[in-house]
Design a protein around this motif. Structure first.
Motif, PDB file in Angstrom:
ATOM      1  N   VAL A  79       0.741  -1.219   0.351  1.00  0.00           N
ATOM      2  CA  VAL A  79       0.119  -0.032  -0.083  1.00  0.00           C
ATOM      3  C   VAL A  79       0.919   1.305   0.078  1.00  0.00           C
ATOM      4  O   VAL A  79       0.487   2.263  -0.760  1.00  0.00           O
ATOM      5  N   THR A  80       1.871   1.249   0.828  1.00  0.00           N
ATOM      6  CA  THR A  80       2.761   2.628   1.036  1.00  0.00           C
ATOM      7  C   THR A  80       3.824   2.735  -0.207  1.00  0.00           C
ATOM      8  O   THR A  80       4.139   3.839  -0.278  1.00  0.00           O
ATOM      9  N   LYS A 101       2.271   4.946  -2.650  1.00  0.00           N
ATOM     10  CA  LYS A 101       1.517   6.203  -2.384  1.00  0.00           C
ATOM     11  C   LYS A 101       2.297   7.606  -3.037  1.00  0.00           C
ATOM     12  O   LYS A 101       3.274   7.673  -2.647  1.00  0.00           O
ATOM     13  N   GLN A 102       1.420   8.362  -3.391  1.00  0.00           N
ATOM     14  CA  GLN A 102       1.955   9.755  -3.920  1.00  0.00           C
ATOM     15  C   GLN A 102       3.050   9.754  -4.993  1.00  0.00           C
ATOM     16  O   GLN A 102       3.634  10.563  -5.113  1.00  0.00           O
TER      17      GLN A 102
END
Lengths: 412, 287
Positions: B47-48, B51-52
């Protein structure tokens, strides 16, 4: 007889001071050489008690030394002691973060430790994802967390933000969420370090209430470390007093709190200054005493604080002593002045109890000839703590209680 | 009377924490109890990671594509190294995909104590979960790069330049072996990095050199007799050669080599786990 939930026998923990890294290899080789010949670790024999104020000879110190205690199931135990007394080390050993040097700990049931809230929280993940991850790190299974999920969200009061990354949370929300996860652990023994220092007063009360439920309602055992004596008093029924890595006393929480307050380490409550004959006037000594004339720097909020200030005037000049009490931000709370005469003067006095609210204060002493010259100023020592052992103010759970006990007399 | 009571009580303890524990007390049951944590850690990484980022998982393609282009140019065209007759792009890509998985897993496993010191210092869970999570998380990157490789293989098979055979079915076993080796070696290093930070430096550098001792950019057949035996000692050699033999239909490979790898890696994994298990109990004091 009640069940023993936790038993600690001859527990010790040794740490190496200074530059870890230099000499590590040689010490390791030496250890190994002793080990293959079937001998004891040579470095376990040396080491001294952990007293920060005196510098020691050896690189090895005992953070804990020969700790023995038993805790009954369902007890809420407050572990108190000064900084460096070994409280955190004890918790680390109990929560298996590191292993003891000698001795053992026997446990009945699962231990969950809360040395920090929000361990493993990832800022980029949502509240929901973090609840699951943090719960799993603390030892819950996914099913357990899913079952308690609504309760956790409700307790934290962050329902609206549950699918927002936690980096967008206010620090208060973050802590509430983190504590909520921990508060719903299903272990038989819960170990809590000072984690309530954050969060607003309302939430602190809620946490204390929750932890009270845990020990009283659900019959679980709680070990609680805090410097906030008021919360120890409300939460715990028994206490353990630690000092310099040893267990000083175990008993009912009231007795332990009284002991903590009256327990004195002389090094901190007496301030002897080096004689300097070049000074026309000099502060020689400040002593802070309790009503039994024992030197200490810990007082309960009701206790009277006695002091002896010894000054010397070495010339026949006009001089006076300025005694002030400062709060921890060095604001002067009050000043009182007295004239001094040639030779050694001792000023003994008493500061009435129930005047200053629980906090840290210090005496500052200055010797001057008004408007002419300042001879000596001493404001580095003379520190004393007024410890909250549970009073009207602390029960409100507020962190800011002002400086003096309210002198208002209510008519209604 | 007193004694018997003491005895019956002593049997009731769920757990006894002691300074010394047997080298073999692995407590794998406990690791199993924490399997949800393993899954959630892998999920966290997944998930991380993106991110972004705008391109997201596309980034996993960027590395192998550009590395393959560089290798094709430098080793294929300038140095003119043999690829056993396989198309250069497929040959280098096969090596890179496998090697990336191994080196990433190894580096991250070796630093597992340092990167997680904060969590390890605050809460206990079986430390073995962390390295396991590392090799599992890296599978995700591997899977994406592997898809790229499969696409290339299909293209070349379609135009008749490659002839994959049934050895491709070995791929899952090869991946497990690869993970096992990274895990075993990584855990041995991780145990040393807690006390001696020099090991981190040595490892970063060592992994780079180790690639040249592994048939990533050249086939074993291109080695002369003298060096060939040394290359064959490397347990990764059989894995990569087997992988290529299956998908590209080229290479020097026999099942004896693979059995050697399996034995070697198993031993490594056992040693790694034992060392890791010993160090995990007290590393917080030295890190």
């Amino acid at each position: 007889m009640k069940n023993i939930a936790l038993e600690v026998e001859n527990l010790s923990k040794q740490y190496r001071l200074g530059q870890v890294g230099t000499g590590t290899l040689s010490h390791d080789l030496n250890r190994w050489w002793h080990k293959i010949r079937g001998k004891d670790d040579p470095y376990l024999r040396i080491g001294e008690s952990n007293d920060r104020t005196t510098s020691g000879v050896s690189d090895y110190v005992w953070a804990l030394r020969d700790i023995n205690f038993k805790i009954e199931q369902g007890d809420a135990v407050g572990i108190i002691g000064r900084n460096g007394a070994g409280k955190s080390t004890l918790l680390k050993l109990l929560s298996k973060v590191t292993k003891p040097s000698t001795g053992n700990i026997k446990v009945k049931g699962r231990i969950a430790s809360l040395l920090e809230v929000g361990t493993g929280f990832h800022p980029e993940m949502t509240g929901r994802e973090n609840i699951f991850l943090n719960g799993a790190i603390l030892g819950m299974t996914r099913r357990e967390i899913a079952r308690k999920f609504d309760e956790i969200v409700d307790f934290a009061g962050v329902e609206r933000y549950i699918d927002t990354p936690v980096k967008r949370y206010s620090s208060g929300m973050y802590v509430r969420l983190a504590f909520a996860v921990a508060a719903h652990l299903e272990s038989e023994i819960l170990i809590v370090d000072e984690v309530l220092a954050v969060g607003d007063a309302e939430f602190q009360k809620k946490c204390l209430g929750k932890m009270g439920d845990v020990s009283k309602g659900e019959g679980r055992t709680v070990l609680f470390v805090s410097h906030n004596m008021a919360s120890v008093k409300t939460l715990c029924n028994t206490g353990i007093l630690m000092n310099n890595g040893t267990l000083q006393e175990q008993g009912s929480v009231n007795r332990i709190l009284d002991l903590y307050v009256s327990f004195s380490t002389n090094s901190n409550s007496k301030f002897l200054y080096k004689e300097d004959v070049n000074k026309a006037a000099q502060v020689l000594d400040i002593r802070i005493l309790n009503s039994k004339m024992n030197m200490t720097n810990e007082f309960s909020h009701l206790e009277d604080i006695y002091f002896d200030i010894k000054v010397e005037l070495r010339k026949h000049i006009n001089a006076r002593v300025n005694l002030s009490v400062l709060d921890k931000y060095d604001n002067v709370i009050f000043i009182q002045r007295k004239n001094i005469t040639y030779g050694v003067n001792v000023f003994s006095g008493m500061l009435k109890g129930n005047v200053l609210v629980p906090n840290t204060y210090k005496f500052a002493v200055a010797l001057d000839n008004p408007g002419v010259e300042i001879y000596d100023i001493v404001d580095g020592g003379g520190q004393f703590n007024i410890v909250d052992i549970g009073n009207e103010l602390s029960l409100n759970g507020d962190t800011e209680n002002g400086i003096i006990v309210s002198p208002i007399l209510w008519n209604t | 009377m007193e004694d018997s009571k003491h005895l019956s009580e002593a049997e009731n303890w769920t757990e006894v924490i002691e300074p010394h524990s047997s080298l073999l007390s692995l407590n794998l049951k406990e690791v199993w109890r924490y399997r949800d944590l393993l899954l959630l850690l892998v999920k966290r990484d997944f998930v991380t990671y993106f991110k972004q980022t705008i391109l997201g998982p596309i980034w996993f393609f960027v590395n192998p594509i550009f590395t393959t282009i560089m290798y094709t140019f430098v080793f294929g065209n300038l140095a003119g190294l043999s690829t056993d007759g396989a198309p250069q792009v497929a040959f280098y890509l096969s090596g890179i995909v496998m090697w990336n998985y191994f080196s990433n897993s190894l580096n991250q496993t070796a630093n597992v104590f340092t990167t997680n010191a904060n969590i390890f210092g605050k809460v206990y869970f079986p430390r073995l979960i962390m390295p396991l999570a590392v090799v599992t998380s890296n599978l995700m990157q591997f899977a994406i790069q592997f898809l790229l490789f499969i696409a290339v293989v299909i293209y070349y098979s379609y135009i008749g330049k490659l002839h994959p055979n049934l050895w491709v079915l070995m791929t899952p076993i090869l991946i497990v072996l690869m993970a096992g080796f990274a895990l075993g070696l990584g855990m041995i290093f991780s145990s040393m990095t807690t006390k001696y930070k020099d090991m981190t430096m040595l490892l970063t550098f060592g992994v780079q050199l180790f690639m040249y001792a592994t048939p990533v950019i050249y086939p074993v057949s291109a080695m002369n007799e003298k060096y060939r035996d040394i290359i064959l000692l490397n347990p990764l050699t059989a894995i990569i050669e087997c992988f290529r033999y299956g998908f590209l239909g080229v290479g020097d490979f026999n099942s004896g080599m693979l059995i050697y790898s399996i034995v070697f890696i198993s031993i490594m994994l056992i040693i790694g786990t034992l060392v890791f298990n010993k160090v995990q109990k007290s590393f917080m004091d030295t890190i």
